[in-house]
Design a protein around this motif. Sequence first.
Motif, mmCIF file in Angstrom:
data_model
loop_
_atom_site.group_PDB
_atom_site.id
_atom_site.type_symbol
_atom_site.label_atom_id
_atom_site.label_comp_id
_atom_site.label_asym_id
_atom_site.label_seq_id
_atom_site.Cartn_x
_atom_site.Cartn_y
_atom_site.Cartn_z
ATOM 1 N N LYS A 105 0.820 -1.214 0.000
ATOM 2 C CA LYS A 105 0.000 0.000 0.000
ATOM 3 C C LYS A 105 0.852 1.260 0.000
ATOM 4 C CE LYS A 105 -3.646 2.364 2.608
ATOM 5 N NZ LYS A 105 -4.549 2.285 3.808
ATOM 6 N N VAL A 106 1.851 1.315 0.878
ATOM 7 C CA VAL A 106 2.650 2.538 0.962
ATOM 8 C C VAL A 106 3.553 2.701 -0.249
ATOM 9 C CG1 VAL A 106 2.558 2.624 3.474
ATOM 10 C CG2 VAL A 106 4.475 1.459 2.362
ATOM 11 N N PHE A 107 4.028 1.597 -0.832
ATOM 12 C CA PHE A 107 4.886 1.705 -2.007
ATOM 13 C C PHE A 107 4.095 2.128 -3.245
ATOM 14 C CE2 PHE A 107 8.163 -1.551 -0.218
ATOM 15 C CZ PHE A 107 8.569 -0.608 0.708
ATOM 16 N N LYS A 108 2.789 1.929 -3.208
ATOM 17 C CA LYS A 108 1.927 2.387 -4.297
ATOM 18 C C LYS A 108 1.453 3.826 -4.093
ATOM 19 C CE LYS A 108 0.054 -2.200 -5.462
ATOM 20 N NZ LYS A 108 0.212 -2.171 -6.928
ATOM 21 N N ASP A 109 1.755 4.377 -2.936
ATOM 22 C CA ASP A 109 1.335 5.743 -2.600
ATOM 23 C C ASP A 109 2.374 6.737 -3.114
ATOM 24 O OD1 ASP A 109 0.596 8.147 -1.492
ATOM 25 O OD2 ASP A 109 0.714 7.473 0.597
ATOM 26 N N PRO A 110 2.020 7.618 -4.059
ATOM 27 C CA PRO A 110 2.996 8.573 -4.597
ATOM 28 C C PRO A 110 3.511 9.553 -3.552
ATOM 29 C CG PRO A 110 0.795 9.106 -5.362
ATOM 30 C CD PRO A 110 0.699 7.761 -4.709
ATOM 31 N N GLY A 111 2.789 9.715 -2.472
ATOM 32 C CA GLY A 111 3.227 10.631 -1.427
ATOM 33 C C GLY A 111 4.212 10.018 -0.448
ATOM 34 N N ALA A 116 10.773 -0.377 -2.395
ATOM 35 C CA ALA A 116 11.838 -1.349 -2.663
ATOM 36 C C ALA A 116 11.502 -2.128 -3.929
ATOM 37 C CB ALA A 116 11.982 -2.302 -1.480
ATOM 38 N N HIS A 117 12.501 -2.784 -4.479
ATOM 39 C CA HIS A 117 12.267 -3.594 -5.679
ATOM 40 C C HIS A 117 11.354 -4.785 -5.379
ATOM 41 C CE1 HIS A 117 16.043 -1.480 -6.731
ATOM 42 N NE2 HIS A 117 15.549 -1.515 -7.956
ATOM 43 N N TYR A 118 11.568 -5.406 -4.204
ATOM 44 C CA TYR A 118 10.824 -6.621 -3.850
ATOM 45 C C TYR A 118 10.251 -6.516 -2.440
ATOM 46 C CZ TYR A 118 13.325 -8.775 -7.793
ATOM 47 O OH TYR A 118 13.843 -9.071 -9.031
ATOM 48 N N VAL A 119 9.167 -7.256 -2.223
ATOM 49 C CA VAL A 119 8.604 -7.436 -0.884
ATOM 50 C C VAL A 119 8.386 -8.932 -0.679
ATOM 51 C CG1 VAL A 119 6.753 -6.879 0.725
ATOM 52 C CG2 VAL A 119 7.423 -5.205 -1.019
ATOM 53 N N ASN A 145 21.127 3.811 -3.536
ATOM 54 C CA ASN A 145 19.967 3.492 -4.369
ATOM 55 C C ASN A 145 20.396 3.101 -5.777
ATOM 56 O OD1 ASN A 145 18.083 4.003 -2.347
ATOM 57 N ND2 ASN A 145 17.722 6.105 -3.002
ATOM 58 N N GLU A 146 21.343 3.852 -6.320
ATOM 59 C CA GLU A 146 21.769 3.629 -7.695
ATOM 60 C C GLU A 146 22.527 2.321 -7.871
ATOM 61 O OE1 GLU A 146 22.123 8.342 -9.014
ATOM 62 O OE2 GLU A 146 23.923 7.248 -8.373
ATOM 63 N N ARG A 147 23.168 1.846 -6.820
ATOM 64 C CA ARG A 147 24.025 0.671 -6.953
ATOM 65 C C ARG A 147 23.424 -0.597 -6.362
ATOM 66 N NH1 ARG A 147 29.127 2.058 -3.161
ATOM 67 N NH2 ARG A 147 29.944 0.224 -4.258
ATOM 68 N N SER A 148 22.207 -0.546 -5.836
ATOM 69 C CA SER A 148 21.694 -1.689 -5.085
ATOM 70 C C SER A 148 20.304 -2.123 -5.515
ATOM 71 C CB SER A 148 21.664 -1.352 -3.589
ATOM 72 O OG SER A 148 20.716 -0.333 -3.327
ATOM 73 N N VAL A 149 19.956 -3.338 -5.082
ATOM 74 C CA VAL A 149 18.596 -3.870 -5.169
ATOM 75 C C VAL A 149 18.070 -3.955 -3.744
ATOM 76 C CG1 VAL A 149 17.201 -5.907 -5.708
ATOM 77 C CG2 VAL A 149 18.984 -5.147 -7.307
ATOM 78 N N GLY A 150 16.866 -3.431 -3.511
ATOM 79 C CA GLY A 150 16.272 -3.432 -2.183
ATOM 80 C C GLY A 150 15.230 -4.519 -2.019
ATOM 81 N N ILE A 151 15.345 -5.285 -0.934
ATOM 82 C CA ILE A 151 14.396 -6.366 -0.640
ATOM 83 C C ILE A 151 13.759 -6.099 0.714
ATOM 84 C CG2 ILE A 151 14.086 -8.843 -0.341
ATOM 85 C CD1 ILE A 151 16.535 -9.295 -2.062
ATOM 86 N N GLU A 152 12.468 -5.901 0.704
ATOM 87 C CA GLU A 152 11.689 -5.631 1.914
ATOM 88 C C GLU A 152 11.070 -6.931 2.428
ATOM 89 O OE1 GLU A 152 11.034 -3.053 4.610
ATOM 90 O OE2 GLU A 152 11.042 -1.906 2.745
ATOM 91 N N HIS A 153 10.961 -7.046 3.748
ATOM 92 C CA HIS A 153 10.353 -8.234 4.372
ATOM 93 C C HIS A 153 9.283 -7.782 5.354
ATOM 94 C CE1 HIS A 153 14.397 -9.403 3.110
ATOM 95 N NE2 HIS A 153 13.950 -10.637 3.006
ATOM 96 N N GLU A 154 8.136 -8.434 5.307
ATOM 97 C CA GLU A 154 7.113 -8.060 6.291
ATOM 98 C C GLU A 154 7.565 -8.497 7.677
ATOM 99 O OE1 GLU A 154 3.230 -9.756 6.639
ATOM 100 O OE2 GLU A 154 3.817 -11.626 5.639
ATOM 101 N N GLY A 155 7.091 -7.763 8.694
ATOM 102 C CA GLY A 155 7.459 -8.111 10.059
ATOM 103 C C GLY A 155 7.956 -6.915 10.839
ATOM 104 N N PHE A 156 8.523 -7.210 12.008
ATOM 105 C CA PHE A 156 8.983 -6.177 12.930
ATOM 106 C C PHE A 156 10.385 -6.523 13.425
ATOM 107 C CE2 PHE A 156 4.415 -6.261 12.987
ATOM 108 C CZ PHE A 156 4.037 -4.916 13.013
ATOM 109 N N VAL A 157 11.235 -5.524 13.543
ATOM 110 C CA VAL A 157 12.626 -5.774 13.912
ATOM 111 C C VAL A 157 12.776 -6.355 15.315
ATOM 112 C CG1 VAL A 157 13.508 -3.972 12.383
ATOM 113 C CG2 VAL A 157 12.951 -3.393 14.743
ATOM 114 N N ASP A 158 11.807 -6.109 16.204
ATOM 115 C CA ASP A 158 11.926 -6.583 17.583
ATOM 116 C C ASP A 158 11.168 -7.879 17.833
ATOM 117 O OD1 ASP A 158 9.449 -5.426 17.222
ATOM 118 O OD2 ASP A 158 9.409 -4.411 19.176
ATOM 119 N N ARG A 159 10.713 -8.539 16.757
ATOM 120 C CA ARG A 159 9.966 -9.788 16.905
ATOM 121 C C ARG A 159 10.645 -10.884 16.096
ATOM 122 N NH1 ARG A 159 3.727 -7.565 16.029
ATOM 123 N NH2 ARG A 159 3.895 -5.791 17.487
ATOM 124 N N GLU A 160 11.334 -11.759 16.781
ATOM 125 C CA GLU A 160 12.074 -12.830 16.111
ATOM 126 C C GLU A 160 11.153 -13.722 15.291
ATOM 127 O OE1 GLU A 160 15.486 -16.187 17.220
ATOM 128 O OE2 GLU A 160 14.410 -15.099 18.800
#
Length: 238
Positions: A105-111, A116-119, A145-160
């Motif tokens: 949803k947020v990646f589709k929001d122009p604002g 990231a490239h992937y989720v 940004n220019e030199r990398s590929v970004g991979i997003e993962h659902e979840g929370f950093v404080d929840r193993e």
Amino acid sequence: MGDVSGSDDSEAGAPRRGPGRRALLIGGAAAGLGVAVLARDELGRLWWRLPGTVKKRTEGEVDAPGAQWTAASSANWRRADRPSDYEIDRVVIHVVQGGYATALKVFKDPGHGAAAHYVVRKDGHVAQMIRELDVAYHAGDRSMNERSVGIEHEGFVDREESFTDAMYAASARLTAGVCERYGIPVDREHIIGHVEVEGTDHTDPGPHWDWDRYLRLVRTSRARARANPRASPEPGRT
């Protein structure tokens, strides 16, 4: 002694006011040649951005076999021709701090101003939102940004528990494919967390992301793909 100032043939120890006309002409010619080479190289990178020139794209095409295409807002990335114009030598690992649907949803929001490239979803499903040849606004740093590929993962950093076996496996196959396509070494210098991007204030993927496990999975996936090149690696279920 006669006045020798300005002469290119002055004797050692004699005062000199500056380079002679010949030296200036030679230096100017060299500088001009350097500018011409730079201009040629820059045009070589950017020719396709000239008015009337359209880079061919296939709507819905993905770079990772098995990924599902769902486009990010065009405000959250910019067109490029990587790796022809920018070398790709990094993979940046992110965590959403939310769910898969939230990321889309947020990646589709122009604002929003970022994407990231992937989720990657907890069950291993992968969405591709930006082509790898394009520059995604994901790292908070233009050069990265220019030199990398970004991979997003659902979840929370404080929840193993956010980081499931299926997520690790799918993400590792995805990263292995990126590394294979662009000749990126599988190590912690080239596969990094968002927290490691210089100047960022992000903490993802956080202390519960198992880097040792992840790199082992990436190496295994790449070796398996090389051993059986006819079988397309599946980064996630559709």
